[in-house]
Design a protein around this motif. Structure first.
Motif, PDB file in Angstrom:
ATOM      1  N   HIS A 276       0.862  -1.191   0.000  1.00 29.94           N
ATOM      2  CA  HIS A 276       0.000   0.000   0.000  1.00 29.94           C
ATOM      3  C   HIS A 276       0.893   1.234   0.000  1.00 29.94           C
ATOM      4  O   HIS A 276       1.755   1.391   0.862  1.00 29.94           O
ATOM      5  CB  HIS A 276      -0.908   0.005   1.232  1.00 29.94           C
ATOM      6  N   GLU A 277       0.681   2.098  -1.011  1.00 31.97           N
ATOM      7  CA  GLU A 277       1.429   3.342  -1.146  1.00 31.97           C
ATOM      8  C   GLU A 277       2.936   3.106  -1.109  1.00 31.97           C
ATOM      9  O   GLU A 277       3.699   3.832  -0.453  1.00 31.97           O
ATOM     10  CB  GLU A 277       1.004   4.344  -0.058  1.00 31.97           C
ATOM     11  N   GLY A 278       3.378   2.065  -1.827  1.00 36.35           N
ATOM     12  CA  GLY A 278       4.796   1.820  -1.990  1.00 36.35           C
ATOM     13  C   GLY A 278       5.486   1.169  -0.816  1.00 36.35           C
ATOM     14  O   GLY A 278       6.718   1.018  -0.822  1.00 36.35           O
ATOM     15  N   ARG A 279       4.713   0.741   0.178  1.00 33.20           N
ATOM     16  CA  ARG A 279       5.304   0.067   1.331  1.00 33.20           C
ATOM     17  C   ARG A 279       4.622  -1.279   1.561  1.00 33.20           C
ATOM     18  O   ARG A 279       3.427  -1.448   1.273  1.00 33.20           O
ATOM     19  CB  ARG A 279       5.182   0.922   2.596  1.00 33.20           C
ATOM     20  N   VAL A 280       5.387  -2.199   2.101  1.00 30.88           N
ATOM     21  CA  VAL A 280       4.856  -3.529   2.398  1.00 30.88           C
ATOM     22  C   VAL A 280       4.117  -3.471   3.728  1.00 30.88           C
ATOM     23  O   VAL A 280       4.695  -3.102   4.756  1.00 30.88           O
ATOM     24  CB  VAL A 280       5.987  -4.571   2.473  1.00 30.88           C
ATOM     25  N   THR A 281       2.845  -3.829   3.706  1.00 31.66           N
ATOM     26  CA  THR A 281       2.045  -3.816   4.937  1.00 31.66           C
ATOM     27  C   THR A 281       1.836  -5.211   5.525  1.00 31.66           C
ATOM     28  O   THR A 281       1.586  -5.342   6.719  1.00 31.66           O
ATOM     29  CB  THR A 281       0.671  -3.177   4.689  1.00 31.66           C
ATOM     30  N   GLU A 282       1.927  -6.252   4.671  1.00 31.79           N
ATOM     31  CA  GLU A 282       1.791  -7.628   5.143  1.00 31.79           C
ATOM     32  C   GLU A 282       2.698  -8.536   4.324  1.00 31.79           C
ATOM     33  O   GLU A 282       2.844  -8.351   3.113  1.00 31.79           O
ATOM     34  CB  GLU A 282       0.347  -8.129   5.029  1.00 31.79           C
ATOM     35  N   ILE A 283       3.300  -9.504   5.011  1.00 30.80           N
ATOM     36  CA  ILE A 283       4.084 -10.543   4.345  1.00 30.80           C
ATOM     37  C   ILE A 283       3.570 -11.883   4.846  1.00 30.80           C
ATOM     38  O   ILE A 283       3.497 -12.121   6.056  1.00 30.80           O
ATOM     39  CB  ILE A 283       5.591 -10.434   4.662  1.00 30.80           C
ATOM     40  N   ASP A 284       3.194 -12.746   3.909  1.00 31.98           N
ATOM     41  CA  ASP A 284       2.743 -14.091   4.247  1.00 31.98           C
ATOM     42  C   ASP A 284       3.724 -15.081   3.633  1.00 31.98           C
ATOM     43  O   ASP A 284       3.879 -15.133   2.404  1.00 31.98           O
ATOM     44  CB  ASP A 284       1.324 -14.347   3.720  1.00 31.98           C
ATOM     45  N   ALA A 285       4.396 -15.842   4.491  1.00 29.96           N
ATOM     46  CA  ALA A 285       5.437 -16.762   4.040  1.00 29.96           C
ATOM     47  C   ALA A 285       5.000 -18.196   4.302  1.00 29.96           C
ATOM     48  O   ALA A 285       4.779 -18.587   5.451  1.00 29.96           O
ATOM     49  CB  ALA A 285       6.746 -16.473   4.776  1.00 29.96           C
ATOM     50  N   VAL A 286       4.874 -18.978   3.233  1.00 28.95           N
ATOM     51  CA  VAL A 286       4.526 -20.396   3.359  1.00 28.95           C
ATOM     52  C   VAL A 286       5.808 -21.207   3.267  1.00 28.95           C
ATOM     53  O   VAL A 286       6.483 -21.204   2.228  1.00 28.95           O
ATOM     54  CB  VAL A 286       3.525 -20.831   2.271  1.00 28.95           C
ATOM     55  N   VAL A 287       6.149 -21.878   4.366  1.00 33.83           N
ATOM     56  CA  VAL A 287       7.379 -22.657   4.452  1.00 33.83           C
ATOM     57  C   VAL A 287       7.089 -24.142   4.595  1.00 33.83           C
ATOM     58  O   VAL A 287       7.924 -24.983   4.282  1.00 33.83           O
ATOM     59  CB  VAL A 287       8.227 -22.185   5.667  1.00 33.83           C
ATOM     60  N   ASN A 288       5.898 -24.474   5.083  1.00 32.89           N
ATOM     61  CA  ASN A 288       5.522 -25.866   5.304  1.00 32.89           C
ATOM     62  C   ASN A 288       5.659 -26.659   4.003  1.00 32.89           C
ATOM     63  O   ASN A 288       4.940 -26.394   3.033  1.00 32.89           O
ATOM     64  CB  ASN A 288       4.076 -25.927   5.809  1.00 32.89           C
ATOM     65  N   PRO A 289       6.560 -27.631   3.948  1.00 33.28           N
ATOM     66  CA  PRO A 289       6.762 -28.376   2.693  1.00 33.28           C
ATOM     67  C   PRO A 289       5.517 -29.105   2.217  1.00 33.28           C
ATOM     68  O   PRO A 289       5.346 -29.315   1.013  1.00 33.28           O
ATOM     69  CB  PRO A 289       7.899 -29.349   3.029  1.00 33.28           C
ATOM     70  N   ASP A 290       4.630 -29.480   3.135  1.00 37.57           N
ATOM     71  CA  ASP A 290       3.397 -30.156   2.731  1.00 37.57           C
ATOM     72  C   ASP A 290       2.523 -29.250   1.871  1.00 37.57           C
ATOM     73  O   ASP A 290       1.754 -29.727   1.031  1.00 37.57           O
ATOM     74  CB  ASP A 290       2.610 -30.609   3.962  1.00 37.57           C
ATOM     75  N   LYS A 291       2.622 -27.930   2.081  1.00 41.96           N
ATOM     76  CA  LYS A 291       1.798 -26.981   1.339  1.00 41.96           C
ATOM     77  C   LYS A 291       2.453 -26.537   0.034  1.00 41.96           C
ATOM     78  O   LYS A 291       1.872 -25.739  -0.711  1.00 41.96           O
ATOM     79  CB  LYS A 291       1.485 -25.765   2.212  1.00 41.96           C
TER      80      LYS A 291
END
Length: 300
Positions: A276-291
């Protein structure tokens, strides 16, 4: 037997419905397959409206599974995030492996990781009603048959879900180029070990969520604030071997994101961003190898 070609015309739409309702690539695959088996056993010509019939079948299968899925997620270790759909950022070929999801789901706002995370807070009936009505324009009487409610009750479910979605879905940039530039700048700061540059890209109230499922290193609770997120980002990316690691800009659920792949350890992380407006407001990181099993990491 009902005509196979009729089903194939609807397959992409059915997968899109199933994925949005379940948030799981594997569950969506299973639901579409079960729908296909039911269609095969249906006498030819019995479904007056094949599109409506197939929509009802796949929706009911997913709705029935949501109850048990919610129970499993209550005992899930750490944060639960949806299984990511990763495609070529240029819009070319899918990076999905054998199932070619890019051709089977319209990657619009309704499939974004941030929205799917909000949908997890709804009841199964609210989520199903919202997806079917607001995303796929299914009439309320048909949804009522899926969830076992009256049309008026379904209307109220969808309305309540809509209010929550509007209130809880984070603001984001509608400019895809701005989103991509911000993600690429984030990548440059991370790989260049530029802590101050990383801080400039992060919103002061940025939220980091990571899903490791207890299988790999991940924050079990959301991390809040730019300095904490910046330090955790540097820590998790240090676990990858710089000599062998591949870092790729790919679309993650329809918006530019990142995929880190370490062939030496066969470990991967898929990052989805809200900008939003050139800045990161949320980061979602999926690391689970099953996913990440549905991804063909070698062809990314």
């Amino acid at each position: 037997m009902a005509e196979p070609a009729v089903f194939e015309k609807q397959r992409s739409r059915l997968w899109g419905i199933a994925y949005r309702i379940t948030g799981s690539v594997a569950d969506a695959e299973d639901a579409v397959q079960e729908t296909w088996l039911r269609w095969q056993s249906l006498p030819d010509g019995e479904a007056d409206d094949p599109r409506a019939y197939l929509t009802a079948v796949v929706s009911r299968i997913c709705y029935d599974r949501l109850g048990s899925a919610r129970a499993r997620r209550e005992s899930y270790i750490g944060t639960w995030l949806p299984e990511p759909v990763v495609t070529d950022a240029a819009g070319g070929g899918a990076a999905q492996g054998p199932h070619d999801q890019e051709g089977r789901v319209a990657l619009d706002d309704s499939v974004g990781v941030a929205l799917l995370t909000v949908l997890e807070r709804l009841t199964p009936a609210e989520r199903t009603a919202f997806i079917l009505h607001d995303v796929f324009a299914v009439p309320f009487p048909e949804i009522a048959d899926v969830v076992g409610r009256t049309p008026d009750s379904v209307r109220q479910l969808a309305s309540h879900a809509r209010r929550r979605v509007r209130a809880e879905t984070p603001r984001r940039s509608a400019d895809r180029d701005e989103h991509r530039r911000t993600v690429e700048a984030f990548l440059a700061a991370v790989t260049g070990r530029d802590f101050e540059g990383l801080l400039e890209l992060l919103d002061p109230e940025v939220v980091w969520r990571s899903d490791g499922g207890g299988k790999v290193t991940a924050a079990r609770l959301p991390i809040l604030g730019d300095e904490k997120v910046a330090r955790f980002t540097q820590r998790i990316t240090r676990e990858f071997e710089p000599e062998t690691m591949r870092v790729l800009v790919r679309d993650v659920n329809g918006a530019p994101g990142l995929v880190f792949v370490d062939p030496a350890s066969a470990q991967a992380v898929v990052f989805a961003f809200t900008v939003h407006e050139g800045r990161v407001t949320e980061i979602d990181a999926v690391v689970n190898p099953d996913k990440l099993r549905h991804l063909d990491l070698e062809s990314l």
